[in-house]
Design an enzyme around this catalytic site. Structure first.
Site, mmCIF file in Angstrom:
data_model
loop_
_atom_site.group_PDB
_atom_site.id
_atom_site.type_symbol
_atom_site.label_atom_id
_atom_site.label_comp_id
_atom_site.label_asym_id
_atom_site.label_seq_id
_atom_site.Cartn_x
_atom_site.Cartn_y
_atom_site.Cartn_z
ATOM 1 N N TYR A 174 0.813 -1.213 0.000
ATOM 2 C CA TYR A 174 0.000 0.000 0.000
ATOM 3 C C TYR A 174 0.853 1.272 0.000
ATOM 4 O O TYR A 174 0.325 2.365 0.161
ATOM 5 C CB TYR A 174 -0.934 0.002 1.214
ATOM 6 C CG TYR A 174 -1.928 -1.142 1.202
ATOM 7 C CD1 TYR A 174 -2.996 -1.144 0.307
ATOM 8 C CD2 TYR A 174 -1.788 -2.230 2.057
ATOM 9 C CE1 TYR A 174 -3.903 -2.188 0.285
ATOM 10 C CE2 TYR A 174 -2.692 -3.276 2.049
ATOM 11 C CZ TYR A 174 -3.748 -3.257 1.159
ATOM 12 O OH TYR A 174 -4.638 -4.298 1.125
ATOM 13 N N TYR A 205 -11.404 -1.031 0.313
ATOM 14 C CA TYR A 205 -11.389 -0.645 1.715
ATOM 15 C C TYR A 205 -10.052 -0.016 2.108
ATOM 16 O O TYR A 205 -9.930 0.561 3.187
ATOM 17 C CB TYR A 205 -11.673 -1.866 2.616
ATOM 18 C CG TYR A 205 -10.450 -2.614 3.108
ATOM 19 C CD1 TYR A 205 -10.016 -2.480 4.428
ATOM 20 C CD2 TYR A 205 -9.723 -3.457 2.266
ATOM 21 C CE1 TYR A 205 -8.899 -3.161 4.890
ATOM 22 C CE2 TYR A 205 -8.615 -4.131 2.721
ATOM 23 C CZ TYR A 205 -8.199 -3.975 4.039
ATOM 24 O OH TYR A 205 -7.078 -4.656 4.496
ATOM 25 N N ARG A 206 -9.072 -0.073 1.211
ATOM 26 C CA ARG A 206 -7.702 0.351 1.517
ATOM 27 C C ARG A 206 -6.948 0.315 0.192
ATOM 28 O O ARG A 206 -7.244 -0.522 -0.666
ATOM 29 C CB ARG A 206 -7.112 -0.657 2.497
ATOM 30 C CG ARG A 206 -5.799 -0.338 3.173
ATOM 31 C CD ARG A 206 -5.523 -1.456 4.159
ATOM 32 N NE ARG A 206 -4.280 -1.321 4.877
ATOM 33 C CZ ARG A 206 -3.773 -2.271 5.653
ATOM 34 N NH1 ARG A 206 -4.417 -3.410 5.797
ATOM 35 N NH2 ARG A 206 -2.636 -2.075 6.290
ATOM 36 N N HIS A 252 4.827 -6.317 -4.491
ATOM 37 C CA HIS A 252 3.394 -6.574 -4.659
ATOM 38 C C HIS A 252 2.601 -5.312 -4.393
ATOM 39 O O HIS A 252 3.050 -4.390 -3.707
ATOM 40 C CB HIS A 252 2.924 -7.705 -3.730
ATOM 41 C CG HIS A 252 2.977 -7.377 -2.267
ATOM 42 N ND1 HIS A 252 1.857 -7.072 -1.522
ATOM 43 C CD2 HIS A 252 4.022 -7.310 -1.411
ATOM 44 C CE1 HIS A 252 2.209 -6.841 -0.270
ATOM 45 N NE2 HIS A 252 3.504 -6.978 -0.165
ATOM 46 N N ASP A 284 -1.257 -11.189 9.012
ATOM 47 C CA ASP A 284 -0.488 -12.289 8.427
ATOM 48 C C ASP A 284 0.975 -12.256 8.841
ATOM 49 O O ASP A 284 1.590 -13.297 9.027
ATOM 50 C CB ASP A 284 -0.580 -12.226 6.895
ATOM 51 C CG ASP A 284 -1.986 -12.476 6.396
ATOM 52 O OD1 ASP A 284 -2.429 -13.622 6.422
ATOM 53 O OD2 ASP A 284 -2.646 -11.497 5.989
#
Length: 603
Positions: free
Chosen positions: A148, A530-531, A449, A210
């Site tokens: 992100y 959501y993000r 990623h 995670d």
């Protein structure tokens, strides 16, 4: 030895020696994870000598003088100019200067300097300094928001305020109320270790994402999730202490009552509930947060089911929904696709396929057939909690429901080796942090990623529609498709990790174009993120456009009232202060590759 080799062979930082370190029980696993990452790294080490990037709206000489002034206030050792070659590092030794998994040029989202406040008062000093000089500041807790944007600021040249290095205390653990109070530099790893040190780990659990190296505060205010019944982290917080963009200090909820004794046990207090404006926003800097902890449920048992066909997804979700709403399925579990099951083993894609386009399904299924779990298309990871007789009752219900799908298979954990991914999910679902998850990033050389994260109801038709959308667009751009559904009580998050080689401009461009298409097409179907990553924040914010963008107009009014000088994290979540608006700072497909606009309003 070259600097690259030195980095690859450096010791992994550990707790308690480093606030950002790995717990000793995970050290060997972390070292192996690091070796796997550097084994696949071909991107040359950045040796470019560089001047610090000065934020728009201030002259370089004035900026240098201002930094000197801040150094006098905090101590020169707590103000670092970002004028050295950028180092990507890896998860446990990540940069706080830029995004180590950048989707654009690494100089786009880059800090000019990093400051390290050590107290509430010093955070206020930094904010007052930023207001005086009109310098944008970007606070981070740990900077491990990978996928992100990591630690990178949205506005190029912002001064990163790294709260984690010197503000990393666990201020309280209350064994009677099952609560804690933490500062930004407390990771899930550190909180877990603190419970062990106090002999409380058999009494109460944390809820961990995670990977446990992120900040408890940082993850929670970004509305991250974990995998026990306490998986909705924002719903489990109680009480914030916040420095506002003007330098004022407030406490929310019961914390506003002097001498209160319920700040961590009752989140609301009296009057409007203001906590929400400090999540996923740029309205304040959270420097303390209360969090609830989970009582030991008296037993636990992990389980895993596999399902053979892609078409099983819709009926599976129809089975999951009533079980999840009624809490027969108790935790925020995962439904993962077989491609990610293969990738999480940590082997490069070339182990299985080196041709063009996505790896063929036949190749993936052949690889899955060789694993201890066996061939499948979908896997459900869950956990039952409570004494044996309660677990038995719930597991019997789950088994009868899941086996309504032809070919459904319950995996016997006794057949799985100790390094099988199942055991990582087992640990996380009982509140024990791990470092296994990101092994799927090794799928690509120089693995990075970026995530597509829409929310939908727990319905078969929605799951199938999102899966088909993701598959079609990944095929269009020649990308392998890693979907996982994270199932909440009445909604589910589809988390699609787009893995790419950050040293390959074509693969980076394909990943970003795919993600932009995913966001656009999903929004047309009624699914919102959501993000999201820094580069997508303007696009995603723009999809929440009901009533002519009334929500963004409301957010802008809040921003202008709370941050009149526009200094705090401008552009975060698409919220731009007045002095930036109308100057081309918003990132769209048309402005791709450039994160900056045309100056700021000098007034």
């Amino acid at each position: 030895m070259s600097s690259f080799a030195e980095e690859a062979n450096s010791a992994v930082p550990t707790l308690p020696g480093s606030h950002s370190g790995i717990p000793p029980f995970l050290l060997d696993k972390a070292q192996r994870a690091k070796e796997g990452i550097f084994d696949g790294r071909t991107k040359p080490q950045n040796e470019r000598q560089r001047l610090p990037v000065v934020p728009q709206g201030i002259e370089r000489d004035d900026f240098v003088k201002a930094l000197g002034e801040l150094g006098e206030q905090l101590g020169a050792e707590h103000v670092e100019v970002n004028d050295k070659p950028l180092r990507d590092g890896w998860y446990m030794e990540h940069p706080n200067t830029h995004d180590m998994m950048t989707i654009l040029d690494e100089e786009e989202f880059v800090a000019s300097a990093i400051v390290y406040p050590g107290s509430t008062e010093e955070v206020q000093q930094v904010v007052n300094w930023a207001n005086k000089h009109r310098i944008p500041v970007f606070p981070i807790s740990m900077g491990r928001n990978l996928g992100y944007g990591g630690a990178a600021p949205r506005v190029r040249g912002s001064v990163t305020v790294d709260l984690g290095r010197r503000m990393n205390k666990i201020l309280d653990i209350n064994a009677e109320d099952y609560t804690c109070l933490v500062e930004p530099g407390v990771t899930f790893y550190a909180l877990y270790e603190a419970l062990k040190e106090r002999g409380l780990d058999e009494h109460m659990w944390i809820d961990t994402p995670d990977i446990g190296g992120g900040s408890v505060i940082g993850n929670t205010v970004d509305r991250g999730v974990g995998y026990t019944p306490y998986g909705d982290h924002w719903a489990c917080h109680s009480g914030l202490e916040v420095v506002l963009p003007t330098g004022e200090l407030i406490r929310t909820g019961m914390g506003a009552l002097p001498g209160n004794n319920t700040w961590q046990t009752f989140p609301y207090g009296f009057g409007p509930y203001s906590d929400g404006i400090f999540s996923q926003s740029n309205f304040g800097i959270v420097i303390k947060m209360g969090m609830t902890l989970m009582p030991n449920p008296g037993g636990h048992e992990s389980f895993m089911y596999t399902f053979p066909n892609e078409e099983d997804l819709a009926p599976l979700m129809e089975i999951i929904r009533p079980l999840r709403i009624s809490n027969i399925l108790e935790n925020a579990a995962q439904v993962r696709h077989v491609t990610q099951h293969i990738a999480v083993r940590g082997l490069p894609r070339s182990t299985f396929y080196s041709g063009p386009g996505p790896v063929p399904a036949s190749t993936i299924h052949a690889a899955a057939a060789q694993t201890p779990v066996g061939d499948h298309t979908w896997a459900y990871y869950g956990m039952a909690y409570g004494p044996p007789h309660i677990r038995s009752h719930k597991l019997t219900l789950i088994d009868s429901e899941f086996k309504r799908i032809p070919g459904a298979k319950r995996i016997d954990p006794s057949t799985l080796p100790a390094d099988e991914y199942f055991w990582s999910r087992d640990r996380i679902a009982r509140g024990v942090p791990d470092i296994h998850e990101l092994r799927w990033v090794n799928w690509a050389s120089n693995g990075a990623h970026i995530a597509f994260s829409p929310v939908s109801p727990i319905r078969g038709r929605d799951a199938s529609k999102l899966f088909a959308l993701g598959r079609r667009l990944h095929d269009r751009y020649g990308l392998d498709f890693f979907p996982a559904f994270i199932v909440g009580l009445r909604e589910m998050h589809l988390i699609v990790e787009i893995v790419f080689d950050r040293a390959d401009p074509e693969r980076k461009a394909a990943a970003l174009s795919c993600l932009r298409d995913l966001v656009e097409e999903a929004a047309r179907e009624g699914y919102g993120e959501y993000r999201t990553h820094l580069v997508l924040m303007d696009q995603v914010a723009g999809t929440y456009a009901w009533n002519d963008g009334a929500l963004m107009k409301f957010n802008q009014r809040l921003k202008d009232a709370l941050d009149p000088n526009g200094i705090l994290a401008p552009g975060r979540c698409g919220i731009w202060p007045k002095r930036y608006r109308g100057r081309g700072w918003e990132m769209t497909r048309e402005s791709e590759g450039r994160s900056e606009g045309n100056g700021v309003d000098p007034a």
